[in-house]
Design a protein around this motif. Structure first.
Motif, PDB file in Angstrom:
ATOM      1  N   ILE A  53       0.793  -1.259   0.047  1.00 51.27           N
ATOM      2  CA  ILE A  53      -0.055  -0.015   0.083  1.00 51.27           C
ATOM      3  C   ILE A  53       0.972   1.171   0.210  1.00 51.27           C
ATOM      4  O   ILE A  53       0.305   2.385   0.380  1.00 51.27           O
ATOM      5  N   PHE A  56      -0.561   3.974  -1.424  1.00 53.22           N
ATOM      6  CA  PHE A  56      -1.921   4.690  -1.109  1.00 53.22           C
ATOM      7  C   PHE A  56      -1.873   5.377   0.378  1.00 53.22           C
ATOM      8  O   PHE A  56      -2.907   6.080   0.815  1.00 53.22           O
ATOM      9  N   HIS A  60      -5.095   7.574   1.797  1.00 50.86           N
ATOM     10  CA  HIS A  60      -6.316   7.027   2.740  1.00 50.86           C
ATOM     11  C   HIS A  60      -6.765   7.974   3.486  1.00 50.86           C
ATOM     12  O   HIS A  60      -6.593   8.775   4.319  1.00 50.86           O
ATOM     13  N   PRO A  61      -8.262   7.804   3.222  1.00 50.19           N
ATOM     14  CA  PRO A  61      -9.258   8.729   4.056  1.00 50.19           C
ATOM     15  C   PRO A  61      -9.106   8.703   5.547  1.00 50.19           C
ATOM     16  O   PRO A  61      -9.412   9.641   6.017  1.00 50.19           O
ATOM     17  N   GLY A  62      -8.622   7.628   6.166  1.00 49.28           N
ATOM     18  CA  GLY A  62      -8.511   7.436   7.489  1.00 49.28           C
ATOM     19  C   GLY A  62      -7.134   8.072   8.115  1.00 49.28           C
ATOM     20  O   GLY A  62      -6.771   7.918   8.982  1.00 49.28           O
ATOM     21  N   LEU A  67      -2.369   3.519   9.119  1.00 48.22           N
ATOM     22  CA  LEU A  67      -1.582   2.586   8.464  1.00 48.22           C
ATOM     23  C   LEU A  67      -0.308   2.245   8.621  1.00 48.22           C
ATOM     24  O   LEU A  67       0.243   1.215   8.923  1.00 48.22           O
ATOM     25  N   HIS A  84     -15.226  -0.772   7.116  1.00 46.25           N
ATOM     26  CA  HIS A  84     -14.799  -0.234   5.954  1.00 46.25           C
ATOM     27  C   HIS A  84     -15.964  -0.358   4.909  1.00 46.25           C
ATOM     28  O   HIS A  84     -16.399  -1.686   4.799  1.00 46.25           O
ATOM     29  N   SER A  85     -16.040   0.369   3.723  1.00 49.43           N
ATOM     30  CA  SER A  85     -17.199   0.348   2.947  1.00 49.43           C
ATOM     31  C   SER A  85     -16.874  -0.813   1.808  1.00 49.43           C
ATOM     32  O   SER A  85     -15.592  -1.336   1.687  1.00 49.43           O
ATOM     33  N   LEU A  92      -8.760  -2.544  -2.030  1.00 54.55           N
ATOM     34  CA  LEU A  92      -7.956  -3.468  -1.870  1.00 54.55           C
ATOM     35  C   LEU A  92      -7.160  -4.270  -3.122  1.00 54.55           C
ATOM     36  O   LEU A  92      -6.048  -4.281  -3.011  1.00 54.55           O
TER      37      LEU A  92
HETATM   38  C1  HEM Z   1      -5.286  -0.779   2.125  1.00 53.70           C
HETATM   39  C2  HEM Z   1      -5.984  -0.977   3.105  1.00 53.70           C
HETATM   40  C3  HEM Z   1      -7.152  -0.051   3.409  1.00 53.70           C
HETATM   41  C4  HEM Z   1      -7.768   0.601   2.412  1.00 53.70           C
HETATM   42  C5  HEM Z   1      -7.982   0.362   1.055  1.00 53.70           C
HETATM   43  C6  HEM Z   1      -8.505   1.606   3.129  1.00 53.70           C
HETATM   44  C7  HEM Z   1      -9.518   2.467   2.640  1.00 53.70           C
HETATM   45  C8  HEM Z   1     -10.375   3.244   3.232  1.00 53.70           C
HETATM   46  C9  HEM Z   1     -11.224   3.986   2.722  1.00 53.70           C
HETATM   47  C10 HEM Z   1     -11.769   4.080   1.256  1.00 53.70           C
HETATM   48  C11 HEM Z   1     -11.986   4.719   3.868  1.00 53.70           C
HETATM   49  C12 HEM Z   1     -13.313   5.840   3.677  1.00 53.70           C
HETATM   50  C13 HEM Z   1     -14.543   5.336   4.256  1.00 53.70           C
HETATM   51  C14 HEM Z   1     -14.864   4.018   3.722  1.00 53.70           C
HETATM   52  O1  HEM Z   1     -14.859   3.800   2.508  1.00 53.70           O
HETATM   53  O2  HEM Z   1     -15.094   2.907   4.211  1.00 53.70           O
HETATM   54  C15 HEM Z   1     -11.241   4.555   4.886  1.00 53.70           C
HETATM   55  C16 HEM Z   1     -11.509   5.028   6.164  1.00 53.70           C
HETATM   56  C17 HEM Z   1     -10.688   4.752   7.235  1.00 53.70           C
HETATM   57  N1  HEM Z   1      -9.938   3.674   7.334  1.00 53.70           N
HETATM   58 FE1  HEM Z   1      -9.074   2.825   5.904  1.00 53.70          FE
HETATM   59  N2  HEM Z   1      -8.346   1.606   4.421  1.00 53.70           N
HETATM   60  C18 HEM Z   1      -7.334   0.529   4.641  1.00 53.70           C
HETATM   61  C19 HEM Z   1      -6.791   0.285   5.829  1.00 53.70           C
HETATM   62  C20 HEM Z   1      -7.160   0.659   6.928  1.00 53.70           C
HETATM   63  C21 HEM Z   1      -6.695   0.119   8.444  1.00 53.70           C
HETATM   64  C22 HEM Z   1      -5.371  -1.020   8.292  1.00 53.70           C
HETATM   65  C23 HEM Z   1      -6.931   0.958   9.169  1.00 53.70           C
HETATM   66  C24 HEM Z   1      -7.072   0.867  10.661  1.00 53.70           C
HETATM   67  C25 HEM Z   1      -5.504   0.561  11.255  1.00 53.70           C
HETATM   68  C26 HEM Z   1      -8.194   1.800   8.791  1.00 53.70           C
HETATM   69  C27 HEM Z   1      -8.562   2.726   9.114  1.00 53.70           C
HETATM   70  C28 HEM Z   1      -9.458   3.971   8.676  1.00 53.70           C
HETATM   71  C29 HEM Z   1     -10.196   4.983   9.495  1.00 53.70           C
HETATM   72  C30 HEM Z   1     -10.073   5.078  10.734  1.00 53.70           C
HETATM   73  C31 HEM Z   1     -11.089   5.569   8.584  1.00 53.70           C
HETATM   74  C32 HEM Z   1     -11.903   6.724   8.796  1.00 53.70           C
HETATM   75  C33 HEM Z   1     -13.198   6.242   9.172  1.00 53.70           C
HETATM   76  C34 HEM Z   1     -13.979   7.387   9.337  1.00 53.70           C
HETATM   77  O3  HEM Z   1     -13.567   8.695   9.579  1.00 53.70           O
HETATM   78  O4  HEM Z   1     -15.444   7.232   9.240  1.00 53.70           O
HETATM   79  N3  HEM Z   1      -7.944   1.864   7.390  1.00 53.70           N
HETATM   80  N4  HEM Z   1     -10.563   3.701   4.697  1.00 53.70           N
END
Ligand code: HEM
Length: 148
Positions: A53, A56, A60-62, A67, A84-85, A92
């Protein structure tokens, strides 16, 4: 090999990349993944699959921080905890680089796969002749219409 052909057949809508089908599947140990734990070189394990990643991180929106905390490690739990949505799950695929080595998978996931092999013998797997161990429990669950 027969088994590999079967894998690629089941992967059609999953993570198949043109150059990374049957014989191109790479297996990484946890140790190998662990070496990629910086912001300039970031790998993650999610559901026994390995993702690079690096490109990315900033998108990453989060945020990048969460990460980085998981860099080089198994992020399955934290990824799922966030809820996640579907879009995020589909994203991914573009970072997929291979599978976690069988010996490094948790016993739990092997158990789940065994259970699925048995309980789905007569529904969604009928006629597919897939190697379920390789396909993975999650993708089977996703594609199955059987009540769980
Ligand atoms: C490559 C892996 C990942 C991808 C592709 C990804 C993608 C995304 C996307 C598209 C969103 C926007 C909300 C949604 O569509 O669900 C998001 C939000 C978020 N992600 Fe990830 N994510 C990844 C890994 C992670 C990991 C490992 C964590 C935690 C350790 C994480 C924590 C968060 C958080 C805290 C948000 C914000 C949620 C919010 O503000 O409502 N993500 N991620």
């Amino acid at each position: 090999m027969g088994e590999e052909t079967e894998i690629s057949a089941k992967r059609e809508n999953q993570d198949a990349k043109d150059e990374n089908t049957d014989s191109g599947v790479k297996y990484y140990t946890r140790e190998e993944v662990q070496a990629h734990n910086t912001s300039k070189d970031t790998w993650l394990i999610i559901h026994d699959k390995v993702y690079d990643i690096t490109g990315f991180m900033e998108e990453h929106p989060g945020g990048e921080e969460v990460l980085l905390e998981q860099a080089g490690a198994d992020a399955t739990e934290s990824f799922e905890d966030v809820g996640h949505s579907t879009d995020a799950r589909e994203m991914l695929q573009q970072y997929y680089i291979g599978e976690l080595h069988m010996d490094d998978r948790k016993k739990e996931s092997k158990k789940v796969v065994d259970h699925l092999v048995n309980s789905h013998r007569n529904c969604c797997t009928r006629g597919h002749h897939v190697s379920l161990l390789h396909v993975g429990a999650q993708s089977l669950l996703n594609s199955c219409k059987h009540p769980h």
